[in-house]
Design an enzyme around this catalytic site. Structure first.
Site, PDB file in Angstrom:
ATOM      1  N   THR A 125      -4.762  -6.972   7.065  1.00  0.00           N
ATOM      2  CA  THR A 125      -5.036  -5.723   6.351  1.00  0.00           C
ATOM      3  C   THR A 125      -6.185  -4.951   6.975  1.00  0.00           C
ATOM      4  OG1 THR A 125      -5.901  -4.909   4.235  1.00  0.00           O
ATOM      5  CG2 THR A 125      -6.452  -7.162   4.794  1.00  0.00           C
ATOM      6  N   ASP A 126      -6.184  -3.638   6.746  1.00  0.00           N
ATOM      7  CA  ASP A 126      -7.313  -2.815   7.217  1.00  0.00           C
ATOM      8  C   ASP A 126      -8.601  -3.141   6.467  1.00  0.00           C
ATOM      9  OD1 ASP A 126      -6.639  -1.692   4.756  1.00  0.00           O
ATOM     10  OD2 ASP A 126      -6.482   0.364   5.484  1.00  0.00           O
ATOM     11  N   GLU A 127      -8.482  -3.831   5.318  1.00  0.00           N
ATOM     12  CA  GLU A 127      -9.687  -4.088   4.520  1.00  0.00           C
ATOM     13  C   GLU A 127     -10.675  -5.009   5.226  1.00  0.00           C
ATOM     14  OE1 GLU A 127      -9.265  -4.771   0.390  1.00  0.00           O
ATOM     15  OE2 GLU A 127      -7.555  -3.432   0.207  1.00  0.00           O
ATOM     16  N   TYR A 150     -11.298 -10.948  -1.482  1.00  0.00           N
ATOM     17  CA  TYR A 150      -9.962 -10.844  -0.867  1.00  0.00           C
ATOM     18  C   TYR A 150     -10.081 -10.540   0.618  1.00  0.00           C
ATOM     19  CZ  TYR A 150      -5.793  -8.438   0.820  1.00  0.00           C
ATOM     20  OH  TYR A 150      -4.743  -8.028   1.606  1.00  0.00           O
ATOM     21  N   LYS A 154      -9.107 -12.706   4.036  1.00  0.00           N
ATOM     22  CA  LYS A 154      -8.174 -12.251   5.075  1.00  0.00           C
ATOM     23  C   LYS A 154      -8.880 -12.233   6.439  1.00  0.00           C
ATOM     24  CE  LYS A 154      -4.433 -10.899   4.676  1.00  0.00           C
ATOM     25  NZ  LYS A 154      -3.090 -11.591   4.624  1.00  0.00           N
TER      26      LYS A 154
HETATM   27  P1  NAD Z   1       2.335  -9.853  -2.892  1.00  0.00           P
HETATM   28  O1  NAD Z   1       1.195 -10.337  -3.721  1.00  0.00           O
HETATM   29  O2  NAD Z   1       3.312  -8.889  -3.463  1.00  0.00           O
HETATM   30  O3  NAD Z   1       3.189 -11.108  -2.360  1.00  0.00           O
HETATM   31  C1  NAD Z   1       2.605 -12.285  -1.916  1.00  0.00           C
HETATM   32  C2  NAD Z   1       3.683 -13.370  -1.858  1.00  0.00           C
HETATM   33  O4  NAD Z   1       3.075 -14.570  -1.345  1.00  0.00           O
HETATM   34  C3  NAD Z   1       4.275 -13.722  -3.223  1.00  0.00           C
HETATM   35  O5  NAD Z   1       5.692 -13.773  -3.148  1.00  0.00           O
HETATM   36  C4  NAD Z   1       3.681 -15.081  -3.541  1.00  0.00           C
HETATM   37  O6  NAD Z   1       4.543 -15.894  -4.338  1.00  0.00           O
HETATM   38  C5  NAD Z   1       3.494 -15.670  -2.143  1.00  0.00           C
HETATM   39  N1  NAD Z   1       2.452 -16.702  -2.113  1.00  0.00           N
HETATM   40  C6  NAD Z   1       1.189 -16.609  -2.610  1.00  0.00           C
HETATM   41  N2  NAD Z   1       0.538 -17.780  -2.443  1.00  0.00           N
HETATM   42  C7  NAD Z   1       1.401 -18.611  -1.786  1.00  0.00           C
HETATM   43  C8  NAD Z   1       1.298 -19.949  -1.312  1.00  0.00           C
HETATM   44  N3  NAD Z   1       0.184 -20.664  -1.495  1.00  0.00           N
HETATM   45  N4  NAD Z   1       2.357 -20.478  -0.672  1.00  0.00           N
HETATM   46  C9  NAD Z   1       3.500 -19.762  -0.479  1.00  0.00           C
HETATM   47  N5  NAD Z   1       3.655 -18.500  -0.937  1.00  0.00           N
HETATM   48  C10 NAD Z   1       2.612 -17.934  -1.578  1.00  0.00           C
HETATM   49  O7  NAD Z   1       1.663  -9.261  -1.574  1.00  0.00           O
HETATM   50  P2  NAD Z   1       2.077  -8.028  -0.657  1.00  0.00           P
HETATM   51  O8  NAD Z   1       1.458  -6.797  -1.192  1.00  0.00           O
HETATM   52  O9  NAD Z   1       3.532  -8.086  -0.410  1.00  0.00           O
HETATM   53  O10 NAD Z   1       1.291  -8.410   0.697  1.00  0.00           O
HETATM   54  C11 NAD Z   1       1.885  -9.240   1.675  1.00  0.00           C
HETATM   55  C12 NAD Z   1       0.915  -9.444   2.825  1.00  0.00           C
HETATM   56  O11 NAD Z   1       0.572  -8.194   3.395  1.00  0.00           O
HETATM   57  C13 NAD Z   1      -0.410 -10.098   2.423  1.00  0.00           C
HETATM   58  O12 NAD Z   1      -0.785 -10.988   3.438  1.00  0.00           O
HETATM   59  C14 NAD Z   1      -1.385  -8.934   2.328  1.00  0.00           C
HETATM   60  O13 NAD Z   1      -2.702  -9.354   2.608  1.00  0.00           O
HETATM   61  C15 NAD Z   1      -0.845  -8.025   3.409  1.00  0.00           C
HETATM   62  N6  NAD Z   1      -1.107  -6.590   3.226  1.00  0.00           N
HETATM   63  C16 NAD Z   1      -0.770  -5.964   2.062  1.00  0.00           C
HETATM   64  C17 NAD Z   1      -0.974  -4.600   1.924  1.00  0.00           C
HETATM   65  C18 NAD Z   1      -0.595  -3.859   0.659  1.00  0.00           C
HETATM   66  O14 NAD Z   1      -0.898  -2.673   0.554  1.00  0.00           O
HETATM   67  N7  NAD Z   1       0.068  -4.482  -0.314  1.00  0.00           N
HETATM   68  C19 NAD Z   1      -1.547  -3.887   2.976  1.00  0.00           C
HETATM   69  C20 NAD Z   1      -1.891  -4.562   4.154  1.00  0.00           C
HETATM   70  C21 NAD Z   1      -1.650  -5.899   4.258  1.00  0.00           C
HETATM   71  O1  TDX Z   2      -6.067   0.567 -12.025  1.00  0.00           O
HETATM   72  C1  TDX Z   2      -6.496   0.914 -10.903  1.00  0.00           C
HETATM   73  N1  TDX Z   2      -7.289   2.032 -10.819  1.00  0.00           N
HETATM   74  C2  TDX Z   2      -7.825   2.467  -9.639  1.00  0.00           C
HETATM   75  O2  TDX Z   2      -8.547   3.475  -9.611  1.00  0.00           O
HETATM   76  C3  TDX Z   2      -6.183   0.192  -9.697  1.00  0.00           C
HETATM   77  C4  TDX Z   2      -5.311  -1.022  -9.744  1.00  0.00           C
HETATM   78  C5  TDX Z   2      -6.717   0.658  -8.518  1.00  0.00           C
HETATM   79  N2  TDX Z   2      -7.528   1.734  -8.474  1.00  0.00           N
HETATM   80  C6  TDX Z   2      -8.081   2.194  -7.183  1.00  0.00           C
HETATM   81  C7  TDX Z   2      -8.810   1.132  -6.385  1.00  0.00           C
HETATM   82  C8  TDX Z   2      -8.534   1.535  -4.946  1.00  0.00           C
HETATM   83  O3  TDX Z   2      -9.477   2.535  -4.549  1.00  0.00           O
HETATM   84  O4  TDX Z   2      -6.959   2.562  -6.369  1.00  0.00           O
HETATM   85  C9  TDX Z   2      -7.145   2.177  -5.006  1.00  0.00           C
HETATM   86  C10 TDX Z   2      -6.031   1.243  -4.594  1.00  0.00           C
HETATM   87  O5  TDX Z   2      -6.206   0.035  -5.316  1.00  0.00           O
HETATM   88  P1  TDX Z   2      -5.202  -1.211  -5.127  1.00  0.00           P
HETATM   89  O6  TDX Z   2      -3.802  -0.746  -5.377  1.00  0.00           O
HETATM   90  O7  TDX Z   2      -5.735  -2.351  -5.940  1.00  0.00           O
HETATM   91  O8  TDX Z   2      -5.305  -1.476  -3.560  1.00  0.00           O
HETATM   92  P2  TDX Z   2      -6.542  -1.850  -2.603  1.00  0.00           P
HETATM   93  O9  TDX Z   2      -7.650  -2.456  -3.349  1.00  0.00           O
HETATM   94  O10 TDX Z   2      -6.841  -0.625  -1.775  1.00  0.00           O
HETATM   95  O11 TDX Z   2      -5.844  -2.981  -1.676  1.00  0.00           O
HETATM   96  C11 TDX Z   2      -4.481  -2.815  -1.232  1.00  0.00           C
HETATM   97  O12 TDX Z   2      -4.428  -2.353   0.098  1.00  0.00           O
HETATM   98  C12 TDX Z   2      -4.793  -3.244   1.112  1.00  0.00           C
HETATM   99  C13 TDX Z   2      -3.678  -4.103  -1.365  1.00  0.00           C
HETATM  100  O13 TDX Z   2      -3.738  -4.578  -2.690  1.00  0.00           O
HETATM  101  C14 TDX Z   2      -4.173  -5.152  -0.396  1.00  0.00           C
HETATM  102  O14 TDX Z   2      -3.353  -6.311  -0.456  1.00  0.00           O
HETATM  103  C15 TDX Z   2      -4.097  -4.585   0.990  1.00  0.00           C
HETATM  104  O15 TDX Z   2      -4.662  -5.489   1.894  1.00  0.00           O
END
Ligand code: NAD
Ligand code: TDX
Length: 339
Positions: A125-127, A150, A154
């Protein structure tokens, strides 16, 4: 046929990635997922039973279980999405984040090496880069400065992947993507939470002043980028993936209210997230210049399509919110061995 093991394939991005691979063909896909609260097999119910697709329930922290899965399925490539992914949950308790994101990644690296896996794609992730001021964008050379448990977990996993390359010569490649949105996102993240609340006429909780900026990308564009990196990325490298779509949270929330035909009186400013990163923005030049990848979706059309998906799939997110989706595994797989 290349055999690809996808971890976290029952989650938001993983399930979209599994669907992309099966649409494209030419691969066999093993979806390995522990089915935590975030894992939902209903995301993939339409491909259940398709040839070339297997689901295996397993926990990436469990070395013995992973050895058994890799011995049974013999993957050639691993694409690693499984993680604890929600920043707010990591603020409440970081233990699972360290166990899954850090320990689980190391277990997978070791097991992949032992079983002769070719390529290991680590989805990050970019975070990991921390927070930006009003200008500038993250490049692959930006310093790693994570601010939440988190993102710290990562970052640790990224460094273990890097070490596997330098120490063992393992074929690894890491992607760092910005905020995803699209179908099947768990309604705890900003966009699906706000859509569901707006549709139900509930308040929309905005953290702090709502002026934090995220760089949004449609999940399909992210998945296509990961597929490019898997196929053609340089071993040992990092690739930043972003949608060139920086938006303030308040802007996103107002757009959702407009799409839902609701007024701004639903916005509720709530206490800020501790350590809340102000701004993320990705410089995706390497993806563009080296791999020819570009995002296809604009934020406005992607958000509208995603809004439409949540309207049409109300039953999906109502079952997620009620917890009913958790019965699916028992119904579908009850009585079957996991590996
Ligand atoms: P998500 O939370 O929707 O899905 C995570 C999945 O991992 C789930 O299906 C969960 O059951 C599985 N999991 C968790 N712990 C596990 C374990 N111990 N063993 C096996 N499976 C397990 O997450 P997402 O939003 O789909 O993100 C997927 C990946 O992409 C993550 O690595 C996250 O850091 C990365 N990512 C997410 C975002 C975003 O905006 N959502 C952005 C950049 C990177
Ligand atoms: O209820 C809310 N109100 C609010 O203002 C929630 C859930 C979020 N927010 C704000 C926090 C952040 O500035 O919105 C922005 C986005 O929040 P999230 O959806 O929780 O995402 P973020 O914290 O940016 O992280 C996401 O992007 C990077 C994903 O959850 C991560 O898995 C990924 O790595």
């Amino acid at each position: 046929m290349t055999k690809i093991l996808v971890t976290g394939g029952a989650g938001f991005i993983g399930s979209n990635f599994v669907r992309l691979l099966l649409e494209r063909g030419g691969t066999e896909v093993v979806n390995l997922d522990a089915l935590t609260y975030a894992g939902n097999l209903e995301n993939l119910s339409e491909i259940e039973g398709e040839p070339g697709y297997t689901f295996v329930r397993g926990d990436i922290r469990d070395v013995g279980a992973m050895d058994a899965v890799f011995a049974a399925h013999r993957p050639e490539v691993v694409v690693h999405f499984a993680a604890e992914s929600h920043v707010d949950r990591s603020v409440l308790d970081a233990t699972e984040f360290v166990q899954t994101n850090v320990v689980g990644t190391q277990v997978l690296l070791d097991v992949s090496r032992r079983h002769g896996v070719g390529r290991f794609v680590h989805v990050s992730t970019d975070e990991v880069y921390g927070s930006l001021g009003p200008t500038g964008r993250f490049t692959e050379d930006s310093p790693l400065q994570p601010n939440s448990p988190y993102s710290a977990s990562k970052t640790a996993s990224d460094l273990l992947v890097r070490a596997a390359y330098h120490t063992h010569g393992q074929d690894v490649v890491t992607t760092r993507c910005s905020n995803n949105y699209g179908p099947y996102q768990f309604p705890e993240k900003l966009i699906p939470l706000m859509i569901a609340n707006a549709l139900e006429g509930k308040e929309l909780p905005v953290y702090g002043d709502g002026k934090n900026v995220r760089d949004w990308i449609h999940v399909r564009d992210h998945c296509e980028a990961v597929a490019e990196v898997m196929a053609r990325g340089r071993s040992g490298e990092v690739y930043n993936i972003g949608g060139d779509s920086e938006r303030e949270n308040l802007h996103v929330v107002r757009e959702i209210l407009r799409l839902a035909g609701r007024g701004e009186e639903l916005i509720r400013y709530v206490k800020d997230r501790p350590g809340h990163d102000r701004r993320y923005a990705i410089d995706p030049t390497r993806m563009r210049d080296e791999l020819g990848w570009r995002p296809k979706e604009t934020f406005e059309s992607g958000l509208e399509a995603t809004f439409g998906w949540y309207v049409a799939q109300r039953e999906w997110w109502e079952r997620v919110r009620s917890g009913a989706y958790r019965d699916y595994y028992e119904r579908q797989y009850g009585g079957r061995a996991d590996a």
